[in-house]
Design a protein around this motif. Sequence first.
Motif, PDB file in Angstrom:
ATOM      1  N   SER A 211      18.307 -54.145  14.282  1.00  0.00           N
ATOM      2  CA  SER A 211      17.095 -53.514  14.011  1.00  0.00           C
ATOM      3  C   SER A 211      17.327 -52.251  13.420  1.00  0.00           C
ATOM      4  O   SER A 211      18.302 -51.467  13.950  1.00  0.00           O
ATOM      5  CB  SER A 211      16.131 -53.460  15.121  1.00  0.00           C
ATOM      6  N   ASN A 213      14.272 -50.499  11.757  1.00  0.00           N
ATOM      7  CA  ASN A 213      13.302 -49.620  11.440  1.00  0.00           C
ATOM      8  C   ASN A 213      12.360 -50.116  12.456  1.00  0.00           C
ATOM      9  O   ASN A 213      12.564 -51.279  13.125  1.00  0.00           O
ATOM     10  CB  ASN A 213      12.782 -49.816  10.068  1.00  0.00           C
ATOM     11  N   GLU A 214      11.108 -49.750  12.420  1.00  0.00           N
ATOM     12  CA  GLU A 214       9.885 -50.453  12.965  1.00  0.00           C
ATOM     13  C   GLU A 214       8.889 -51.039  11.854  1.00  0.00           C
ATOM     14  O   GLU A 214       8.542 -49.789  10.965  1.00  0.00           O
ATOM     15  CB  GLU A 214       9.144 -49.383  13.808  1.00  0.00           C
ATOM     16  N   GLN A 216       5.152 -53.143  10.425  1.00  0.00           N
ATOM     17  CA  GLN A 216       4.012 -53.590  10.880  1.00  0.00           C
ATOM     18  C   GLN A 216       3.854 -55.103  10.524  1.00  0.00           C
ATOM     19  O   GLN A 216       3.034 -55.786  10.865  1.00  0.00           O
ATOM     20  CB  GLN A 216       2.914 -52.896   9.925  1.00  0.00           C
ATOM     21  N   ASP A 241      11.740 -56.757  18.690  1.00  0.00           N
ATOM     22  CA  ASP A 241      12.334 -55.485  18.882  1.00  0.00           C
ATOM     23  C   ASP A 241      11.921 -54.433  17.671  1.00  0.00           C
ATOM     24  O   ASP A 241      11.837 -53.244  17.652  1.00  0.00           O
ATOM     25  CB  ASP A 241      13.718 -55.254  19.120  1.00  0.00           C
ATOM     26  N   SER A 242      11.752 -55.218  16.394  1.00  0.00           N
ATOM     27  CA  SER A 242      11.486 -54.511  15.374  1.00  0.00           C
ATOM     28  C   SER A 242      10.093 -54.458  14.769  1.00  0.00           C
ATOM     29  O   SER A 242       9.951 -53.543  13.887  1.00  0.00           O
ATOM     30  CB  SER A 242      12.383 -55.244  14.018  1.00  0.00           C
ATOM     31  N   LEU A 243       9.093 -54.951  15.674  1.00  0.00           N
ATOM     32  CA  LEU A 243       7.893 -54.954  15.104  1.00  0.00           C
ATOM     33  C   LEU A 243       7.297 -53.841  16.025  1.00  0.00           C
ATOM     34  O   LEU A 243       7.685 -53.573  17.363  1.00  0.00           O
ATOM     35  CB  LEU A 243       7.326 -56.271  15.684  1.00  0.00           C
ATOM     36  N   CYS A 244       6.138 -53.063  15.510  1.00  0.00           N
ATOM     37  CA  CYS A 244       5.394 -52.216  16.285  1.00  0.00           C
ATOM     38  C   CYS A 244       4.309 -53.022  17.199  1.00  0.00           C
ATOM     39  O   CYS A 244       4.217 -54.232  16.964  1.00  0.00           O
ATOM     40  CB  CYS A 244       4.558 -51.273  15.311  1.00  0.00           C
ATOM     41  N   SER A 245       3.668 -52.410  18.000  1.00  0.00           N
ATOM     42  CA  SER A 245       2.623 -53.104  18.743  1.00  0.00           C
ATOM     43  C   SER A 245       1.742 -53.649  17.830  1.00  0.00           C
ATOM     44  O   SER A 245       1.228 -52.845  16.998  1.00  0.00           O
ATOM     45  CB  SER A 245       2.018 -52.096  19.945  1.00  0.00           C
TER      46      SER A 245
END
Length: 280
Positions: A211, A213-214, A216, A241-245
Amino acid sequence: MDFSSAPNTFQYSQEELRSFLDAIKFMYGYDFTDYAEASVKRRIMNFMNVHKIPSLQDLSRILLKDETVFETFIQELSVTVTEMFRDPAFYKSLRQNVMKRLATYPIIKIWIAGCATGEEVYSIAIVLKEEGLLERSIIYATDINQKSIQIAKEGLYGVDNMKAYTSNYNNAGGKHSLSEYYISKYNSVMFDKSLKQNIVFSPHNLTVDKSFNEFQLIVCRNVLIYFNQQLQNKVINLFHDSLCSFGFLALGSKESLLFADKKSSFEDVDRKERIFMKVK
């Protein structure tokens, strides 16, 4: 060696195939060992047919000695079939179910994994532009195939494709005319530079890279079908793991989270169009 009379069918064992793929991984860092075996075999055999190479051993010897031939081989082995606004209902759902949520973020980060030659990247950039979100979006477009990435960067496509792309765009809920986003030159069209300003094209190998970055929204459509179940699961974990909530994951029409470890971490946004939201 003259391969002009090479046969058009090849026989090799699973062990020979594994040794060949391990050698490719060791020499060049490309890991195809967990790709779906039938797909890998079909593409290898097609390459051998086209180049009249009689055995897997001969192919291995050539590829490990000649990096130029290897780049051609990678072009064959990595999947590059794509088109603009492919599966228009998906893009319509993206407009209706995802864009309003993305609009709540001050900066929108999107990862298009397996971007191939870029048609999908420009399609999503156009949707973002029409929804007033492109200026505060960063689109990371990645692929294993560096030649495909270069084509995507140029944004130059055959004019013969535009009739089908325009139909897809209209069916996807396009708000203007697709021709507003490109200029025609000879037998090609070039997409507007304004669409490219917030796009970062970069090589990334889903099988081995981590991964970076984070996000959307992660879009990876019609890539997982070429992986075996173990690798599919590994990549889904990477996306999780790469996605925000409450970030979104979009897969292809024949792909799902059914057997993924993280299945319970996602909720359906549009089951038919394979759009999911990370909830934990």
